[in-house]
Design an enzyme around this catalytic site. Structure first.
Site, PDB file in Angstrom:
ATOM      1  N   GLU A  71     -15.844  13.608  24.044  1.00 41.84           N
ATOM      2  CA  GLU A  71     -17.005  14.449  24.931  1.00 41.84           C
ATOM      3  C   GLU A  71     -16.380  14.742  26.282  1.00 41.84           C
ATOM      4  O   GLU A  71     -16.201  16.070  26.891  1.00 41.84           O
ATOM      5  CB  GLU A  71     -18.314  13.602  25.154  1.00 41.84           C
ATOM      6  CG  GLU A  71     -18.882  13.518  24.068  1.00 41.84           C
ATOM      7  CD  GLU A  71     -18.729  12.014  23.658  1.00 41.84           C
ATOM      8  OE1 GLU A  71     -19.849  11.377  23.187  1.00 41.84           O
ATOM      9  OE2 GLU A  71     -17.523  11.450  23.329  1.00 41.84           O
ATOM     10  N   CYS A 100     -20.165   8.210  28.171  1.00 44.61           N
ATOM     11  CA  CYS A 100     -20.031   9.681  27.972  1.00 44.61           C
ATOM     12  C   CYS A 100     -21.495  10.262  28.202  1.00 44.61           C
ATOM     13  O   CYS A 100     -21.516  11.627  28.857  1.00 44.61           O
ATOM     14  CB  CYS A 100     -19.653   9.860  26.660  1.00 44.61           C
ATOM     15  SG  CYS A 100     -17.979   9.381  26.494  1.00 44.61           S
ATOM     16  N   THR A 138       4.699 -10.737  -3.965  1.00 43.41           N
ATOM     17  CA  THR A 138       4.855  -9.207  -3.676  1.00 43.41           C
ATOM     18  C   THR A 138       5.997  -9.188  -2.680  1.00 43.41           C
ATOM     19  O   THR A 138       7.165  -8.006  -2.987  1.00 43.41           O
ATOM     20  CB  THR A 138       3.685  -8.545  -3.235  1.00 43.41           C
ATOM     21  OG1 THR A 138       2.643  -8.915  -4.011  1.00 43.41           O
ATOM     22  CG2 THR A 138       3.816  -7.009  -3.097  1.00 43.41           C
ATOM     23  N   ASP A 157       9.227  -7.039  -4.378  1.00 36.27           N
ATOM     24  CA  ASP A 157       9.495  -5.868  -4.067  1.00 36.27           C
ATOM     25  C   ASP A 157      10.306  -5.543  -2.794  1.00 36.27           C
ATOM     26  O   ASP A 157      10.571  -4.372  -2.584  1.00 36.27           O
ATOM     27  CB  ASP A 157       7.643  -5.083  -4.038  1.00 36.27           C
ATOM     28  CG  ASP A 157       7.028  -5.240  -5.416  1.00 36.27           C
ATOM     29  OD1 ASP A 157       7.781  -5.373  -6.549  1.00 36.27           O
ATOM     30  OD2 ASP A 157       5.954  -4.890  -5.342  1.00 36.27           O
ATOM     31  N   GLY A 195      -2.166  -9.775  -8.316  1.00 31.56           N
ATOM     32  CA  GLY A 195      -3.578 -10.005  -8.990  1.00 31.56           C
ATOM     33  C   GLY A 195      -4.242 -11.483  -8.385  1.00 31.56           C
ATOM     34  O   GLY A 195      -5.273 -11.245  -8.359  1.00 31.56           O
TER      35      GLY A 195
END
Length: 373
Positions: free
Chosen positions: A64, A96, A208, A212, A308
């Protein structure tokens, strides 16, 4: 300024039209406003936009303020559209609602009531007390959808959790050897990069990280026009048996947080901190504890890109609210090939967890199925 929009004639349609413009503006803050909501605002006079703005990040002025600043004296007797109820309390910025009252607008159209108890209904009441006409609930569902993470954070005092995974048609996220690059198409991976740019944090586990060696960034080009947003990268590791070299330790690209428990190895701890990796030792490392920690960090949206075992624990502890499953038209087979969700302890098909509000779309050669737990 002169509007270039094609404006509907019926009043209700006009309200929806301008609220959609507010939402378009609000989306410019995707991934940047936490723990605040995304908000857009448009000031309209005689069918013409005289001011507009959005909330760019926490600590900066609200939508605003930007819109009224641009409108200036032209806000007098105008209509102000805003996707979320104007705040009526002092936080990092002034309320505001007072700026709206001082502006001289005669009507305010609000997309949705703010769920924050410090605001909820108070901003609207302040405007009405000042003699301003207030219309509430225009494009409300779209406004709620945009800020679903903010709403969840306010109501549950926990970030909104999204589980994302890519699997083959036979439900595998990797081969029996653990090889997983790439299950999904380049188009699907580009989708995930954009998704990360909309999130505050992304979580993986140690497995992971080792398998990866991901970057977990948005992969956005830094062209200097808009600051690249990358989420906080979070590694959950009970053992603290972390690789010496990893892309996540390159913190000049994006910040990294390691969550662990017990007494971590002092040498490895020092190596990480020397690379500006933040390490937090929790009394007990669980998905719920991780989400509590990220709540304290100011996060609203947390993306789980884990394996998982961790995803099952996150689901079981109520840390996942939405699932994004990319399904590739491939068959890999393998009785021991990993699946996206580990053991949930469910033994009957009637116990299965159903997703609600399902959406299906094609992305490249893949299909994305999304839904809410």
């Amino acid at each position: 300024m002169t509007s270039t929009f094609s404006i509907p004639s019926a009043e209700d349609d006009r309200h929806r039209f301008w609220m959609q413009r507010c939402l378009t503006l609000a989306r410019q803050g995707l991934g940047r406003t936490a723990p605040n909501p995304m908000v857009g605002c448009v000031v309209v006079k005689d069918g013409e936009v005289v001011g507009e703005g959005f909330h760019p990040k926490a600590g900066e002025p609200h939508a605003e303020v930007f819109a009224l600043r641009e409108a200036g004296d032209r806000a007098q007797n105008a209509t102000l559209y805003v996707s979320l109820e104007p705040c009526n309390h002092f936080g990092r910025t002034p309320p505001c609602s007072e700026a709206v009252v001082r502006s001289g607008v005669t009507r305010v159209v609000v997309g949705m009531v703010d769920p924050d108890p410090r605001v909820s209904g108070g901003g609207i009441e302040r405007l009405r007390t000042a003699g301003i006409e207030v219309i509430v609930g225009v494009e409300e569902q779209a406004c709620r959808d945009l800020n679903e993470a903010f709403i969840h954070r306010i109501i549950h005092q926990q970030p909104f959790g999204i589980l994302k995974y890519a699997m083959t048609l036979d439900g595998k996220i990797a081969t029996t050897s653990g090889h997983s690059a790439w299950v999904s198409s380049p188009e699907a991976r580009a989708y995930v990069h954009r998704l990360r740019s909309h999130c505050d944090a992304v979580i993986i586990g140690t497995n992971t990280l080792r398998r990866d060696n991901p970057q977990l960034t948005s992969h956005q080009p830094d062209d200097g026009s808009v600051a690249v947003h990358n989420p906080l990268r979070v590694v959950m590791s009970r053992s603290f048996d972390l690789p010496t070299q990893a892309r996540l330790w390159q913190t000049q690209t994006a910040p990294t947080l390691v969550l662990t428990e017990g007494t971590p190895d002092a040498q490895r701890l020092g190596q990480l901190r020397d690379r500006n990796v933040e390490v937090m030792v929790l009394p007990q490392l669980t998905p719920q504890a991780a989400m509590d920690c990220l709540y304290d960090h100011g996060c609203s949206t947390v993306l789980w890109e884990c394996g998982g075992t961790l995803s099952a624990a996150a689901i079981a502890q109520g840390c996942i609210q939405k699932v994004l499953a990319f399904i590739a038209p491939k068959l890999i087979g393998g009785q021991t090939a990993p699946s996206p969700v580990g053991d949930l302890g469910l033994t009957q098909m009637t116990d299965a967890l159903y997703l609600e509000r399902i959406a299906v779309e094609s992305i490249g050669q893949d299909y994305l199925i999304s839904g809410y737990l």
